[in-house]
Scaffold this motif. Structure first.
Motif, PDB file in Angstrom:
ATOM      1  N   PRO A 347       0.817  -1.217   0.000  1.00 12.50           N
ATOM      2  CA  PRO A 347       0.000   0.000   0.000  1.00 12.50           C
ATOM      3  C   PRO A 347       0.853   1.271   0.000  1.00 12.50           C
ATOM      4  O   PRO A 347       2.073   1.197  -0.093  1.00 12.50           O
ATOM      5  N   MET A 348       0.167   2.423   0.108  1.00 15.33           N
ATOM      6  CA  MET A 348       0.889   3.683   0.264  1.00 15.33           C
ATOM      7  C   MET A 348       0.703   4.161   1.703  1.00 15.33           C
ATOM      8  O   MET A 348      -0.420   4.341   2.184  1.00 15.33           O
ATOM      9  N   VAL A 349       1.818   4.292   2.392  1.00  6.50           N
ATOM     10  CA  VAL A 349       1.797   4.636   3.811  1.00  6.50           C
ATOM     11  C   VAL A 349       2.883   5.656   4.082  1.00  6.50           C
ATOM     12  O   VAL A 349       4.072   5.373   3.893  1.00  6.50           O
ATOM     13  N   GLY A 350       2.484   6.857   4.497  1.00  8.10           N
ATOM     14  CA  GLY A 350       3.482   7.855   4.827  1.00  8.10           C
ATOM     15  C   GLY A 350       3.085   9.263   4.428  1.00  8.10           C
ATOM     16  O   GLY A 350       1.911   9.555   4.166  1.00  8.10           O
ATOM     17  N   PRO A 351       4.055  10.170   4.348  1.00  7.74           N
ATOM     18  CA  PRO A 351       3.778  11.591   4.063  1.00  7.74           C
ATOM     19  C   PRO A 351       3.457  11.818   2.595  1.00  7.74           C
ATOM     20  O   PRO A 351       3.918  11.084   1.719  1.00  7.74           O
ATOM     21  N   THR A 352       2.684  12.851   2.336  1.00  5.67           N
ATOM     22  CA  THR A 352       2.301  13.185   0.960  1.00  5.67           C
ATOM     23  C   THR A 352       3.199  14.234   0.328  1.00  5.67           C
ATOM     24  O   THR A 352       3.096  14.498  -0.871  1.00  5.67           O
ATOM     25  N   GLY A 353       4.043  14.859   1.116  1.00  2.32           N
ATOM     26  CA  GLY A 353       4.821  15.995   0.631  1.00  2.32           C
ATOM     27  C   GLY A 353       4.207  17.317   1.039  1.00  2.32           C
ATOM     28  O   GLY A 353       4.831  18.369   0.900  1.00  2.32           O
ATOM     29  N   THR A 374       0.606  -1.077  10.030  1.00  3.56           N
ATOM     30  CA  THR A 374       0.422   0.275   9.515  1.00  3.56           C
ATOM     31  C   THR A 374       0.204   1.259  10.662  1.00  3.56           C
ATOM     32  O   THR A 374       0.775   2.357  10.673  1.00  3.56           O
ATOM     33  N   GLY A 375      -0.614   0.867  11.637  1.00  2.00           N
ATOM     34  CA  GLY A 375      -0.847   1.741  12.779  1.00  2.00           C
ATOM     35  C   GLY A 375       0.430   2.044  13.539  1.00  2.00           C
ATOM     36  O   GLY A 375       0.670   3.189  13.941  1.00  2.00           O
ATOM     37  N   LEU A 376       1.261   1.024  13.723  1.00  2.00           N
ATOM     38  CA  LEU A 376       2.506   1.204  14.465  1.00  2.00           C
ATOM     39  C   LEU A 376       3.465   2.142  13.739  1.00  2.00           C
ATOM     40  O   LEU A 376       3.978   3.107  14.330  1.00  2.00           O
ATOM     41  N   ILE A 377       3.709   1.898  12.443  1.00  2.00           N
ATOM     42  CA  ILE A 377       4.691   2.738  11.741  1.00  2.00           C
ATOM     43  C   ILE A 377       4.163   4.156  11.518  1.00  2.00           C
ATOM     44  O   ILE A 377       4.932   5.112  11.531  1.00  2.00           O
ATOM     45  N   MET A 381       6.010   7.618  12.497  1.00  2.00           N
ATOM     46  CA  MET A 381       6.225   8.712  11.542  1.00  2.00           C
ATOM     47  C   MET A 381       5.697  10.035  12.079  1.00  2.00           C
ATOM     48  O   MET A 381       6.351  11.079  11.975  1.00  2.00           O
ATOM     49  N   ILE A 382       4.507  10.004  12.648  1.00  3.20           N
ATOM     50  CA  ILE A 382       3.876  11.245  13.100  1.00  3.20           C
ATOM     51  C   ILE A 382       4.584  11.831  14.313  1.00  3.20           C
ATOM     52  O   ILE A 382       4.858  13.035  14.377  1.00  3.20           O
ATOM     53  N   PHE A 383       4.912  10.985  15.297  1.00  3.11           N
ATOM     54  CA  PHE A 383       5.511  11.506  16.527  1.00  3.11           C
ATOM     55  C   PHE A 383       7.038  11.640  16.464  1.00  3.11           C
ATOM     56  O   PHE A 383       7.618  12.477  17.150  1.00  3.11           O
ATOM     57  N   GLU A 384       7.694  10.806  15.643  1.00  2.00           N
ATOM     58  CA  GLU A 384       9.159  10.806  15.632  1.00  2.00           C
ATOM     59  C   GLU A 384       9.760  11.261  14.305  1.00  2.00           C
ATOM     60  O   GLU A 384      10.971  11.451  14.196  1.00  2.00           O
ATOM     61  N   GLY A 385       8.917  11.395  13.286  1.00  5.93           N
ATOM     62  CA  GLY A 385       9.421  11.847  12.002  1.00  5.93           C
ATOM     63  C   GLY A 385       9.874  10.751  11.070  1.00  5.93           C
ATOM     64  O   GLY A 385      10.149  10.995   9.889  1.00  5.93           O
ATOM     65  N   ARG A 386       9.931   9.508  11.561  1.00  6.58           N
ATOM     66  CA  ARG A 386      10.318   8.389  10.710  1.00  6.58           C
ATOM     67  C   ARG A 386       9.848   7.084  11.353  1.00  6.58           C
ATOM     68  O   ARG A 386       9.620   7.007  12.565  1.00  6.58           O
ATOM     69  N   ALA A 387       9.724   6.052  10.544  1.00  2.16           N
ATOM     70  CA  ALA A 387       9.385   4.722  11.051  1.00  2.16           C
ATOM     71  C   ALA A 387      10.674   3.963  11.325  1.00  2.16           C
ATOM     72  O   ALA A 387      11.597   3.983  10.519  1.00  2.16           O
ATOM     73  N   ALA A 390      10.080  -0.905  10.935  1.00  4.77           N
ATOM     74  CA  ALA A 390      10.228  -1.589   9.647  1.00  4.77           C
ATOM     75  C   ALA A 390      10.713  -0.576   8.618  1.00  4.77           C
ATOM     76  O   ALA A 390      10.445   0.624   8.729  1.00  4.77           O
ATOM     77  N   ASP A 391      11.449  -1.066   7.617  1.00  2.00           N
ATOM     78  CA  ASP A 391      11.892  -0.222   6.522  1.00  2.00           C
ATOM     79  C   ASP A 391      10.822  -0.234   5.437  1.00  2.00           C
ATOM     80  O   ASP A 391      10.728  -1.169   4.653  1.00  2.00           O
ATOM     81  N   CYS A 392      10.000   0.800   5.409  1.00  2.00           N
ATOM     82  CA  CYS A 392       8.857   0.844   4.498  1.00  2.00           C
ATOM     83  C   CYS A 392       9.001   1.944   3.456  1.00  2.00           C
ATOM     84  O   CYS A 392       8.007   2.518   3.001  1.00  2.00           O
TER      85      CYS A 392
END
Length: 404
Positions: A347-353, A374-377, A381-387, A390-392
């Protein structure tokens, strides 16, 4: 020892979509080390009701061997941890199962009342699958064991994980998201507009996560998705069935709406808080014939397609044929593109730019399986700026979004 995390800043996080993905994101946000109930708000904005779409109508298979490989093992492991922590075996029907692919030939044994027995089983075929006619079996391949495969009741998982998020401060608002509002330079988000009870309101946000499944493009058109519709039924069998999840190929009946083999997935389920008796969930093939409706409440069920699944099951199992169908239903899935040559897509999971705007969609048939990961990563991303769990990088929306 001083914290390595930056100082807490106020955040208003809105998750659009109350399916398994959105509710799992809310759960993990409210369990993150940096979450502060005084400084942070987490809101699930759901247009209809929690688990109203495919998250309440899927088979609920969990598998370490699912796709994508960067996310599935983490999500499977995390699901097991959630079940242990919250009693998922009792609350949402979590149990470990065998999983197999079986090619079957429909026949008329049931009309003569002939049953399979352990001594009838073909070599290599598990005796526990005595609820499948032995002479209908053309091939059998085990693809999962209780070590790497499990199942849940998808509706119960989603509604309960939402409640667990609420216990930690998350809120659920029933309202239809109609517009994301941006800063004048369009580089960041400011709020989401939604309608509820014939009133239009704005919900301010520092972060918006779009987890609206097949309806994602309605609120963010750059995330174009295919939206196949699938039908499924729930049956009370005439006898309890063993814990095997099976993927089948069965020749369709002459009156079927499907030409050629039909491939129902069959999920026996133990009793749970919805049903005090064993049930069987089964889904049929997807179709792309009927466009996605404006809302989940307008999804139409084609009874003929449900009947196709029912007839196919009855042609290979006496216990299912003698049972009773209690649910006929349909749902749409978010698909980035149709699979070719078993290619792993999304899927697509993460920031949109766009600062503060995130995506978590396109999970296709593995949405329930990959919701916990997905919930974990996403919480990382939201609180720490990166996952970091897992390397996603391969799931970054930049790989999938249409140009502006």
């Amino acid at each position: 020892m001083a914290s390595t995390y930056p100082p807490v800043k106020r955040r208003s996080i809105v998750i659009i979509g109350g399916g398994a993905i959105g509710c799992s994101i809310a759960y993990f946000l409210t369990r993150h080390t940096l979450y502060d109930r005084e400084a942070h708000s987490v809101t699930i904005l759901e247009a209809s009701s929690i688990a109203a779409g495919s998250s309440g109508k899927s088979g609920g298979l969990l598998a370490d061997w699912a796709t994508p490989k960067c996310l599935a093992p983490l999500s499977f492991r995390t699901r097991g941890e959630l079940a242990k922590r919250h009693g998922g075996d009792k609350i949402w029907g979590h149990r470990h199962v065998y999983c197999a692919e079986i090619n079957l030939e429909a026949h008329e044994l049931h009309t003569r009342g002939i049953q399979s027995s352990p001594e009838d089983m073909k070599e290599g075929f598990p005796p526990a699958l005595d609820w499948i006619y032995s002479d209908s079996i053309k091939s059998y391949e085990e693809i999962g064991t209780p070590r790497n495969s499990a199942q849940v009741n998808s509706y119960l998982y989603t509604t309960n994980i939402a409640k667990l998020a609420e216990e930690q401060g998350a809120k659920v608002i029933i309202g239809h998201a109609t517009r994301i509002n941006y800063s004048p330079d369009m580089k960041s988000i400011t709020s989401v507009t939604y309608s509820s009870h014939d009133e239009t309101r704005d919900l301010e946000a520092t972060d918006i996560v779009i987890a609206a499944g097949p309806w994602t493009a309605h609120i963010f058109p750059r995330a174009a998705l295919l939206t196949p519709r699938g039908h499924s039924i729930v049956v009370i069998p005439s006898a309890d069935l063993s814990g095997y999840v099976i993927f089948t190929n069965i020749e369709s009946t002459p009156n079927s709406t499907v030409k050629g083999p039909i491939s129902p997935e069959i999920y026996p389920r133990p009793p749970d808080t919805l049903h005090s008796f064993d049930t069987v969930y089964s889904s049929g093939p997807d179709d792309y014939d009927v466009p996605l409706p404006p809302s989940v409440d307008e999804v139409q069920v084609d009874d003929r397609r449900c009947e196709d699944v029912w007839n196919a099951l009855g042609s290979v199992s006496q216990q299912i044929k003698d049972g009773q169908v209690i649910t006929r239903q349909a749902c749409y899935k978010p698909q980035i593109r149709q699979h070719e040559d078993n290619e792993e897509v999304g899927p697509m999971v993460g920031p949109t730019g766009i600062t503060g705007l995130w995506l978590a969609t396109g999970h296709d048939e593995w949405g329930m399986q990959n919701s916990a990961g997905t919930g974990l990563i996403m919480s990382e991303m939201i609180f720490e700026g990166r996952a970091h769990s897992a390397d996603c990088e391969s799931l970054d929306p930049k790989h999938f979004l249409n140009a502006e």
